[in-house]
Enzyme design. Structure first.
Site, short mmCIF file in Angstrom:
data_model
loop_
_atom_site.label_atom_id
_atom_site.label_comp_id
_atom_site.label_asym_id
_atom_site.label_seq_id
_atom_site.Cartn_x
_atom_site.Cartn_y
_atom_site.Cartn_z
CG HIS A 157 0.79 -0.37 2.21
ND1 HIS A 157 0.86 -1.15 3.36
CD2 HIS A 157 -0.08 -1.47 1.52
CE1 HIS A 157 -0.27 -1.91 3.93
NE2 HIS A 157 -0.72 -2.08 2.40
NE ARG A 200 -8.25 -7.84 8.47
CZ ARG A 200 -8.37 -8.20 7.77
NH1 ARG A 200 -8.65 -9.33 7.05
NH2 ARG A 200 -6.91 -7.36 6.53
CG HIS A 231 -8.16 -2.45 6.91
ND1 HIS A 231 -7.12 -0.47 6.44
CD2 HIS A 231 -7.14 -3.16 5.64
CE1 HIS A 231 -6.49 -1.11 5.13
NE2 HIS A 231 -6.96 -2.65 5.25
#
Length: 203
Positions: free
Chosen positions: A3, A128, A156
């Site tokens: 990731h 978030r 993000h």
């Protein structure tokens, strides 16, 4: 699952090897780059360059290395480094934690934050999405605030800051959230941001 968001260019310059590295919080994706808020560090720091060389060797199966010079890498060092920094702030008279992420789910991290809050450590969380920590609970999390930013772009980036004006700060950015899957089941990379000018931009 891999990731992490990393890139490395290795060049021969004047007879020497020079590494250019990018460690970011966002995908290398031209569509999401238009609608996501993300940050990254572009650097020629020799230690980070060597760390990324080592990490790419791990990803390609040529190495089982788990320790790095500066990088914080999951699943090997991400959890332990975060717990170490949280505990350091818990035990400091001027402890302070600020963290921005997509989601906060991991039970061990949440318990560590509750323990820090019990000593009076101010903790500011910007989350978030999913947040399993309960802020402002008397006797448990009174010094913890949680907020979410909603704006033009999808928030993000992951930014972690530990420290104080008197002691100095540890700033880290990278691909990993405080979720069990990011801490324990994915390959993630976070880099320290050490340049005072860049630290000010993060602030």
């Amino acid at each position: 699952k891999t990731h992490t968001k990393i890139a490395l260019v290795v060049r021969s310059e004047s007879g020497k090897v020079r590494r250019y590295a990018h460690i970011g919080t966002g995908n290398y994706n031209d569509k999401t780059a238009r609608i996501y808020e993300d940050i990254g560090l572009l650097t020629a720091d020799p230690d980070l360059g060597q760390d990324l060389s080592d990490l790419f060797n791990v990803l390609t199966g040529y190495s089982k290395q788990s320790d790095y010079r500066k990088l914080v890498v999951a699943p090997t060092t991400f959890r332990s480094r975060m717990l170490e920094l949280i505990a350091r702030e818990r035990d400091a008279e001027d402890g302070h934690i600020v963290a921005k992420m997509n989601s906060l789910v991991d039970g061990q991290i949440i318990e560590a934050l509750y323990e820090a809050a019990a000593t009076g450590t101010p903790i500011e969380l910007i989350v978030r999405g999913i947040c399993c920590l309960r802020p402002g609970v008397p006797g448990l999390s009174e010094t913890i605030t949680v907020r979410s930013i909603v704006g033009r772009y999808l928030e993000h980036s992951r930014i972690y800051r530990f420290g104080s004006d008197a002691r100095g700060y540890d700033h880290l950015i990278g691909s990993g959230d405080w979720m069990t899957r990011n801490l324990s089941r994915r390959v993630e990379a976070l880099t320290p941001v050490e340049d005072p000018r860049l630290q000010r931009r993060l602030e």
